[in-house]
Design a protein around this motif. Structure first.
Motif, PDB file in Angstrom:
ATOM      1  N   VAL A 191       0.833  -1.202   0.000  1.00  0.00           N
ATOM      2  CA  VAL A 191       0.000   0.000   0.000  1.00  0.00           C
ATOM      3  C   VAL A 191       0.869   1.255   0.000  1.00  0.00           C
ATOM      4  N   CYS A 192       1.953   1.239   0.783  1.00  0.00           N
ATOM      5  CA  CYS A 192       2.854   2.395   0.807  1.00  0.00           C
ATOM      6  C   CYS A 192       3.517   2.621  -0.550  1.00  0.00           C
ATOM      7  N   SER A 193       3.716   1.535  -1.298  1.00  0.00           N
ATOM      8  CA  SER A 193       4.399   1.661  -2.586  1.00  0.00           C
ATOM      9  C   SER A 193       3.491   2.183  -3.686  1.00  0.00           C
ATOM     10  N   TRP A 194       2.178   2.215  -3.444  1.00  0.00           N
ATOM     11  CA  TRP A 194       1.264   2.690  -4.484  1.00  0.00           C
ATOM     12  C   TRP A 194       1.589   4.121  -4.908  1.00  0.00           C
ATOM     13  N   ASP A 195       1.989   4.949  -3.958  1.00  0.00           N
ATOM     14  CA  ASP A 195       2.285   6.341  -4.278  1.00  0.00           C
ATOM     15  C   ASP A 195       3.417   6.433  -5.291  1.00  0.00           C
ATOM     16  N   ALA A 196       4.490   5.668  -5.039  1.00  0.00           N
ATOM     17  CA  ALA A 196       5.618   5.674  -5.974  1.00  0.00           C
ATOM     18  C   ALA A 196       5.198   5.131  -7.335  1.00  0.00           C
ATOM     19  N   ALA A 197       4.383   4.083  -7.323  1.00  0.00           N
ATOM     20  CA  ALA A 197       3.955   3.471  -8.584  1.00  0.00           C
ATOM     21  C   ALA A 197       3.067   4.406  -9.391  1.00  0.00           C
ATOM     22  N   LEU A 198       2.189   5.130  -8.710  1.00  0.00           N
ATOM     23  CA  LEU A 198       1.281   6.038  -9.407  1.00  0.00           C
ATOM     24  C   LEU A 198       2.015   7.226 -10.023  1.00  0.00           C
ATOM     25  N   CYS A 199       3.173   7.560  -9.464  1.00  0.00           N
ATOM     26  CA  CYS A 199       3.934   8.717  -9.956  1.00  0.00           C
ATOM     27  C   CYS A 199       4.922   8.346 -11.050  1.00  0.00           C
ATOM     28  N   GLU A 200       5.077   7.067 -11.321  1.00  0.00           N
ATOM     29  CA  GLU A 200       6.046   6.595 -12.304  1.00  0.00           C
ATOM     30  C   GLU A 200       5.326   5.718 -13.329  1.00  0.00           C
ATOM     31  N   PRO A 201       5.175   6.199 -14.579  1.00  0.00           N
ATOM     32  CA  PRO A 201       4.421   5.455 -15.582  1.00  0.00           C
ATOM     33  C   PRO A 201       4.856   4.005 -15.745  1.00  0.00           C
ATOM     34  N   ALA A 202       6.164   3.751 -15.746  1.00  0.00           N
ATOM     35  CA  ALA A 202       6.637   2.381 -15.935  1.00  0.00           C
ATOM     36  C   ALA A 202       6.204   1.494 -14.783  1.00  0.00           C
ATOM     37  N   LEU A 203       6.277   2.031 -13.567  1.00  0.00           N
ATOM     38  CA  LEU A 203       5.853   1.258 -12.404  1.00  0.00           C
ATOM     39  C   LEU A 203       4.335   1.054 -12.412  1.00  0.00           C
ATOM     40  N   SER A 204       3.601   2.081 -12.843  1.00  0.00           N
ATOM     41  CA  SER A 204       2.145   1.954 -12.924  1.00  0.00           C
ATOM     42  C   SER A 204       1.758   0.820 -13.863  1.00  0.00           C
ATOM     43  N   THR A 205       2.429   0.758 -14.994  1.00  0.00           N
ATOM     44  CA  THR A 205       2.160  -0.302 -15.961  1.00  0.00           C
ATOM     45  C   THR A 205       2.472  -1.665 -15.367  1.00  0.00           C
ATOM     46  N   ASP A 206       3.579  -1.748 -14.631  1.00  0.00           N
ATOM     47  CA  ASP A 206       3.967  -3.013 -14.022  1.00  0.00           C
ATOM     48  C   ASP A 206       2.966  -3.441 -12.954  1.00  0.00           C
ATOM     49  N   TYR A 207       2.496  -2.484 -12.154  1.00  0.00           N
ATOM     50  CA  TYR A 207       1.511  -2.808 -11.131  1.00  0.00           C
ATOM     51  C   TYR A 207       0.195  -3.253 -11.759  1.00  0.00           C
ATOM     52  N   ALA A 208      -0.205  -2.566 -12.814  1.00  0.00           N
ATOM     53  CA  ALA A 208      -1.435  -2.958 -13.504  1.00  0.00           C
ATOM     54  C   ALA A 208      -1.313  -4.396 -14.000  1.00  0.00           C
ATOM     55  N   ARG A 209      -0.130  -4.749 -14.496  1.00  0.00           N
ATOM     56  CA  ARG A 209       0.100  -6.120 -14.973  1.00  0.00           C
ATOM     57  C   ARG A 209      -0.019  -7.121 -13.824  1.00  0.00           C
ATOM     58  N   LYS A 210       0.573  -6.786 -12.679  1.00  0.00           N
ATOM     59  CA  LYS A 210       0.526  -7.699 -11.529  1.00  0.00           C
ATOM     60  C   LYS A 210      -0.921  -7.938 -11.086  1.00  0.00           C
ATOM     61  N   TYR A 211      -1.692  -6.860 -10.966  1.00  0.00           N
ATOM     62  CA  TYR A 211      -3.070  -7.012 -10.515  1.00  0.00           C
ATOM     63  C   TYR A 211      -3.920  -7.729 -11.560  1.00  0.00           C
ATOM     64  N   ALA A 212      -3.607  -7.517 -12.833  1.00  0.00           N
ATOM     65  CA  ALA A 212      -4.331  -8.240 -13.891  1.00  0.00           C
ATOM     66  C   ALA A 212      -4.034  -9.732 -13.818  1.00  0.00           C
ATOM     67  N   GLN A 213      -2.783 -10.090 -13.559  1.00  0.00           N
ATOM     68  CA  GLN A 213      -2.430 -11.503 -13.426  1.00  0.00           C
ATOM     69  C   GLN A 213      -3.149 -12.128 -12.232  1.00  0.00           C
ATOM     70  N   SER A 214      -3.241 -11.370 -11.145  1.00  0.00           N
ATOM     71  CA  SER A 214      -3.957 -11.865  -9.966  1.00  0.00           C
ATOM     72  C   SER A 214      -5.430 -12.104 -10.297  1.00  0.00           C
ATOM     73  N   ARG A 215      -6.033 -11.187 -11.061  1.00  0.00           N
ATOM     74  CA  ARG A 215      -7.433 -11.360 -11.456  1.00  0.00           C
ATOM     75  C   ARG A 215      -7.601 -12.575 -12.356  1.00  0.00           C
ATOM     76  N   GLU A 216      -6.638 -12.798 -13.238  1.00  0.00           N
ATOM     77  CA  GLU A 216      -6.723 -13.952 -14.134  1.00  0.00           C
ATOM     78  C   GLU A 216      -6.708 -15.256 -13.346  1.00  0.00           C
ATOM     79  N   ARG A 217      -5.832 -15.334 -12.352  1.00  0.00           N
ATOM     80  CA  ARG A 217      -5.779 -16.546 -11.526  1.00  0.00           C
ATOM     81  C   ARG A 217      -7.082 -16.724 -10.747  1.00  0.00           C
ATOM     82  N   LEU A 218      -7.621 -15.608 -10.250  1.00  0.00           N
ATOM     83  CA  LEU A 218      -8.874 -15.683  -9.508  1.00  0.00           C
ATOM     84  C   LEU A 218     -10.031 -16.039 -10.429  1.00  0.00           C
TER      85      LEU A 218
END
Length: 201
Positions: free
Chosen positions: A106-133
């Protein structure tokens, strides 16, 4: 004597542990070379051999966080709705280790939201989690334990619910102890199974 590869790997593990301890104790925003050096009992100069820039430190921290999260003990894979429940329980901060991981995420969300590359990577991680679910939701539908419909939509709703519950539990652990988190999750899942009953009528 020159340092061996084993020495280097051992030192890198020590550095990674220091990075983790800083994040767990003070949050992602407190992650600096100086803070890690103090935790490690070393100089910032030594750390620049591993992390020449703050970005390199952040990338290592996020990689470490993902690896630790994925390596956490998981509940044995069941079948149907029980498997969906287990996957969602594995996300919640029900143990000290899971609480540390979630707090850092949760603390890392701020850094991820401010960095496009990290935002894309986080979106990928959460998408993979949704796919497994989604796969588990589909299996529960096939067993008749969840109502028919868009499994990906149901999985997205469940992921959103449990991530919201994570935030609530981190901010107010006294009001959301592990038992209550599990009860709220079960209440949420009950609403999904109630829809199945309504459809069958």
């Amino acid at each position: 004597m020159p340092r061996t590869k084993g020495d280097h790997e051992a030192r890198r593990r020590d550095v990674s542990e220091a990075v983790w301890q800083v994040m767990a104790a003070r949050g992602f925003a407190s992650l600096t070379l100086r803070a890690v050096a103090v935790e490690l009992g070393a100089t910032t100069g030594l750390l620049t051999h591993y992390f020449p820039t703050k970005r390199a430190l952040v990338e290592h921290a996020l990689d470490l966080l993902e690896r630790r999260t994925l390596s956490r003990p998981r509940r044995p894979a069941g079948k149907g709705l029980a498997a969906v429940r287990d996957a969602l329980l594995d996300i919640l901060p029900l143990t000290p280790e899971a609480t540390d991981s979630n707090r850092i995420w949760v603390c890392s969300w701020d850094a991820a939201l401010c960095e496009p590359a990290l935002s894309t990577d986080y979106a990928r991680k959460y998408a993979q989690s949704r796919e497994r679910l989604t796969e588990r939701v589909t299996a529960a539908q096939e067993l008749g334990e969840l109502p028919p419909g868009n499994a990906a939509h149901i999985a997205a709703g469940a992921q959103s619910f449990v991530l919201g519950l994570v935030v609530q539990a981190l901010f107010d652990p006294a009001a959301f102890p592990p038992q209550r988190q599990a009860e709220l999750l079960d209440d949420y899942l009950a609403t999904l199974t109630a829809r199945r009953t309504e459809i069958q009528r």
